[in-house]
Design a protein around this motif. Structure first.
Motif, PDB file in Angstrom:
ATOM      1  N   ILE A  19      -3.674   9.854  -5.012  1.00  0.00           N
ATOM      2  CA  ILE A  19      -2.980   8.416  -5.217  1.00  0.00           C
ATOM      3  C   ILE A  19      -3.809   7.317  -4.743  1.00  0.00           C
ATOM      4  N   ALA A  20      -3.546   6.272  -5.438  1.00  0.00           N
ATOM      5  CA  ALA A  20      -4.234   4.953  -4.755  1.00  0.00           C
ATOM      6  C   ALA A  20      -3.151   4.094  -4.350  1.00  0.00           C
ATOM      7  N   VAL A  21      -3.234   3.906  -2.922  1.00  0.00           N
ATOM      8  CA  VAL A  21      -2.124   2.731  -2.588  1.00  0.00           C
ATOM      9  C   VAL A  21      -2.738   1.512  -2.916  1.00  0.00           C
ATOM     10  N   VAL A  22      -1.959   0.464  -3.763  1.00  0.00           N
ATOM     11  CA  VAL A  22      -2.566  -0.548  -4.312  1.00  0.00           C
ATOM     12  C   VAL A  22      -1.818  -1.857  -3.826  1.00  0.00           C
ATOM     13  N   ASP A  23      -1.011  -1.387  -3.163  1.00  0.00           N
ATOM     14  CA  ASP A  23      -0.164  -2.673  -2.102  1.00  0.00           C
ATOM     15  C   ASP A  23       0.284  -2.150  -0.709  1.00  0.00           C
ATOM     16  N   ASP A  24       0.530  -3.071   0.152  1.00  0.00           N
ATOM     17  CA  ASP A  24       0.891  -2.590   1.486  1.00  0.00           C
ATOM     18  C   ASP A  24       2.322  -1.849   1.586  1.00  0.00           C
ATOM     19  N   LEU A  25       2.221  -0.739   2.099  1.00  0.00           N
ATOM     20  CA  LEU A  25       3.684  -0.205   2.077  1.00  0.00           C
ATOM     21  C   LEU A  25       4.349  -0.113   3.378  1.00  0.00           C
ATOM     22  N   ASN A  26       3.786  -0.933   4.464  1.00  0.00           N
ATOM     23  CA  ASN A  26       4.466  -1.083   5.305  1.00  0.00           C
ATOM     24  C   ASN A  26       5.816  -1.938   5.221  1.00  0.00           C
ATOM     25  N   SER A  27       5.991  -2.581   3.791  1.00  0.00           N
ATOM     26  CA  SER A  27       7.280  -3.002   3.503  1.00  0.00           C
ATOM     27  C   SER A  27       8.351  -2.110   3.347  1.00  0.00           C
ATOM     28  N   VAL A  28       8.088  -0.831   3.184  1.00  0.00           N
ATOM     29  CA  VAL A  28       9.020   0.066   3.124  1.00  0.00           C
ATOM     30  C   VAL A  28       9.880   0.304   4.252  1.00  0.00           C
ATOM     31  N   PHE A  29       9.431   0.296   5.451  1.00  0.00           N
ATOM     32  CA  PHE A  29       9.831   0.469   6.691  1.00  0.00           C
ATOM     33  C   PHE A  29      10.603  -1.050   7.239  1.00  0.00           C
ATOM     34  N   ARG A  30       9.796  -2.026   6.515  1.00  0.00           N
ATOM     35  CA  ARG A  30      10.311  -3.352   6.985  1.00  0.00           C
ATOM     36  C   ARG A  30      11.482  -3.790   6.248  1.00  0.00           C
ATOM     37  N   ASP A  31      11.269  -3.666   4.924  1.00  0.00           N
ATOM     38  CA  ASP A  31      12.351  -4.111   3.928  1.00  0.00           C
ATOM     39  C   ASP A  31      13.922  -3.329   4.102  1.00  0.00           C
ATOM     40  N   PHE A  32      13.539  -1.927   4.171  1.00  0.00           N
ATOM     41  CA  PHE A  32      14.793  -1.001   4.121  1.00  0.00           C
ATOM     42  C   PHE A  32      14.955  -0.254   5.759  1.00  0.00           C
ATOM     43  N   GLN A  33      15.862  -0.848   6.241  1.00  0.00           N
ATOM     44  CA  GLN A  33      15.996  -0.437   7.778  1.00  0.00           C
ATOM     45  C   GLN A  33      16.790   0.892   7.781  1.00  0.00           C
ATOM     46  N   ASP A  34      17.645   0.948   7.406  1.00  0.00           N
ATOM     47  CA  ASP A  34      18.667   2.219   7.482  1.00  0.00           C
ATOM     48  C   ASP A  34      18.499   3.560   6.772  1.00  0.00           C
ATOM     49  N   ILE A  75     -12.442  12.662  -4.808  1.00  0.00           N
ATOM     50  CA  ILE A  75     -10.977  12.182  -4.733  1.00  0.00           C
ATOM     51  C   ILE A  75     -10.480  11.864  -3.473  1.00  0.00           C
ATOM     52  N   LEU A  76     -10.680  12.793  -2.409  1.00  0.00           N
ATOM     53  CA  LEU A  76     -10.340  12.525  -1.109  1.00  0.00           C
ATOM     54  C   LEU A  76     -10.737  11.155  -0.562  1.00  0.00           C
ATOM     55  N   THR A  77     -12.172  10.865  -0.797  1.00  0.00           N
ATOM     56  CA  THR A  77     -12.782   9.786  -0.146  1.00  0.00           C
ATOM     57  C   THR A  77     -12.281   8.602  -1.077  1.00  0.00           C
ATOM     58  N   VAL A  78     -11.963   8.517  -2.241  1.00  0.00           N
ATOM     59  CA  VAL A  78     -11.401   7.124  -2.947  1.00  0.00           C
ATOM     60  C   VAL A  78      -9.892   7.227  -2.475  1.00  0.00           C
ATOM     61  N   PHE A  79      -9.241   8.125  -2.072  1.00  0.00           N
ATOM     62  CA  PHE A  79      -7.707   8.193  -1.436  1.00  0.00           C
ATOM     63  C   PHE A  79      -7.970   7.318  -0.076  1.00  0.00           C
ATOM     64  N   PHE A  80      -8.991   7.704   0.714  1.00  0.00           N
ATOM     65  CA  PHE A  80      -9.057   6.672   1.991  1.00  0.00           C
ATOM     66  C   PHE A  80      -9.772   5.336   1.670  1.00  0.00           C
ATOM     67  N   ASN A  81     -10.535   5.265   0.738  1.00  0.00           N
ATOM     68  CA  ASN A  81     -10.889   3.878   0.433  1.00  0.00           C
ATOM     69  C   ASN A  81      -9.812   2.925   0.064  1.00  0.00           C
ATOM     70  N   PHE A  82      -8.874   3.412  -0.679  1.00  0.00           N
ATOM     71  CA  PHE A  82      -7.861   2.450  -1.162  1.00  0.00           C
ATOM     72  C   PHE A  82      -6.975   2.137   0.087  1.00  0.00           C
ATOM     73  N   ILE A  83      -6.505   3.327   0.893  1.00  0.00           N
ATOM     74  CA  ILE A  83      -5.908   2.784   1.921  1.00  0.00           C
ATOM     75  C   ILE A  83      -6.452   1.703   3.114  1.00  0.00           C
ATOM     76  N   GLN A  84      -7.769   1.868   2.982  1.00  0.00           N
ATOM     77  CA  GLN A  84      -8.837   0.962   3.896  1.00  0.00           C
ATOM     78  C   GLN A  84      -8.443  -0.336   3.310  1.00  0.00           C
ATOM     79  N   VAL A  85      -8.554  -0.515   2.111  1.00  0.00           N
ATOM     80  CA  VAL A  85      -8.411  -1.927   1.381  1.00  0.00           C
ATOM     81  C   VAL A  85      -6.983  -2.253   1.598  1.00  0.00           C
ATOM     82  N   THR A  86      -6.131  -1.866   1.472  1.00  0.00           N
ATOM     83  CA  THR A  86      -4.827  -2.441   1.473  1.00  0.00           C
ATOM     84  C   THR A  86      -3.855  -2.126   2.696  1.00  0.00           C
ATOM     85  N   MET A  87      -4.357  -1.110   3.525  1.00  0.00           N
ATOM     86  CA  MET A  87      -3.620  -1.065   4.797  1.00  0.00           C
ATOM     87  C   MET A  87      -4.631  -0.561   5.910  1.00  0.00           C
TER      88      MET A  87
END
Length: 386
Positions: free
Chosen positions: A212-227, A130-142
């Motif tokens: 968890i599986a990160v299935v899309d780029d989460l940098n948008s959280v910090f980019r789209d919501f500033q305050d 499970i931990l390895t798959v957690f890494f894998n999804f992050i490596q793909v999306t981010m």
């Protein structure tokens, strides 16, 4: 393949064959995937994926599927915007191996072993998979993101992988205290980061469960919501509106400090009010108590899956809907209304761990994130053997 089905009787004889062939060609079946109707009643757990009807069919802004083929998914292109060069996002999770379980690590004949795809796992190996798959999804999306594992110094945890760092933190990591220790470990980690924060390189942090599986780029959280200083995920649940499996922290000096102070208050509430729930749920109850104690906003805002920012004590807190940033099959309203098209995080709680491994195997063979999400959507209601 050539099919000869001339004549009425031959046509009737060929109907089943035509259906199977057309379904295979449409991508609806894979050789290693067992698909059948989900039983309406019964508590039996399955040792294979069981695909049922995908919820949300016909609803706007929901993923529509035909079998495991996505019909309306257009995201996940290679042209997604990148994070600014001076900002990085690091994932942080708490994970430990209990030394009392190490004796089963090499056992090959244990009745406790389960098979997923072509691999067989005992209890410890399941957790590591499970931990390895957690890494894998992050490596793909981010792919530019790192992962930090906070763990018990006494734990026999060894991970050799680029971008993954094991960070021992002293504490009480027993199963009965793990959720309580998780908050303590988060605070200790932020204490260290506050001392080392650099104005030239901002490290944003996302604290998550490892299932968890990160299935899309989460940098948008910090980019789209500033305050905001930190972000929490919420759902339409009166007693437990907040889920602790996803906490984002902006990596500025103020963001880290405000997040530290907020989590310390959560820890105090956990110990003083919910110590009897130290094994599970206590952290979520403590989160909700702190927010309700400070916040003056209408709690009915948790009934609508729309992001908003509110002051909680001295921290500016961004509330993100679980439907997008912490979607769980099959719990919550998202189960009944399908999967939002903009879902970014899938959380495989409880017995859904097999589904997490199977989902990665399917993505790894098909290369389609959208079709994989159809697999999750259609399989999420079933109890599996993990």
């Amino acid at each position: 393949m050539k099919l000869v089905c001339g004549g009425w009787r031959r046509f009737l004889w060929c109907l089943p064959l035509l259906f199977i062939v057309s379904h295979l060609l449409s991508g609806g079946l894979r050789p290693d995937l067992s698909i059948e109707e989900v039983p309406k009643k019964g508590k039996n757990k399955f040792d294979r994926l069981v695909l049922g009807p995908a919820t949300g069919q016909g609803l706007p802004n929901r993923l529509h599927c035909q079998g495991v083929k996505a019909l309306n998914r257009t995201r996940y292109s290679s042209s997604r915007p990148r994070a600014e060069a001076r900002e990085r996002t690091t994932f942080v999770t708490v994970f430990t191996i209990y030394n009392g379980s190490l004796d089963v690590r090499g056992s090959g004949g244990s009745s406790d072993r389960v098979v997923v795809g072509r691999s067989s796992y005992n209890r410890v190996e399941r957790s590591m998979a499970i931990l390895t798959v957690f890494f894998n999804f992050i490596q793909v999306t981010m792919p530019q993101s790192d992962v930090v594992i906070l763990t018990d110094p006494a734990s026999d945890l060894s991970v050799t992988r680029e971008g993954v760092f094991v960070h021992p933190i002293e504490g009480e990591y027993s199963r009965d205290k793990l959720m309580l220790q998780r908050i303590r470990s988060y605070i200790a980690f932020l204490d260290e980061e506050q001392r080392n924060v650099s104005p030239d390189q901002i490290h944003n942090y996302i604290f998550t469960d490892s299932d968890i599986a990160v299935v899309d780029d989460l940098n948008s959280v910090f980019r789209d919501f500033q305050d905001f200083h930190l972000a929490l995920t919420f759902r339409n649940n009166k007693n437990q509106p907040l889920n602790s499996g996803f906490i984002a922290v902006r990596g500025t000096p103020e963001g880290i400090n405000r997040a530290r102070m907020f989590l310390k208050e959560v820890l105090e509430a956990y110990i003083s009010r919910y110590s009897s729930a130290s094994r599970m749920l206590g952290d979520q109850l403590a989160l909700a108590w702190v927010v309700k104690f400070h916040a003056s906003f209408d709690l009915k805002r948790f009934t609508k899956p729309q992001a908003f920012v509110e002051k909680v004590g001295g921290a500016s807190v961004l509330f993100l809907p679980c439907a997008v940033y912490n979607w769980t099959p099959p719990e919550g309203a998202g189960q009944f209304h399908g999967m939002p098209l903009d879902v970014k995080v899938v959380h495989f709680k409880g017995s859904r761990k097999r589904l997490m491994l199977e989902s990665w195997n399917y993505y790894n063979s098909s290369g389609s994130m959208a079709d994989m999400l159809c697999l999750i959507l259609g399989s999420g209601r079933t109890k599996y053997d993990f």
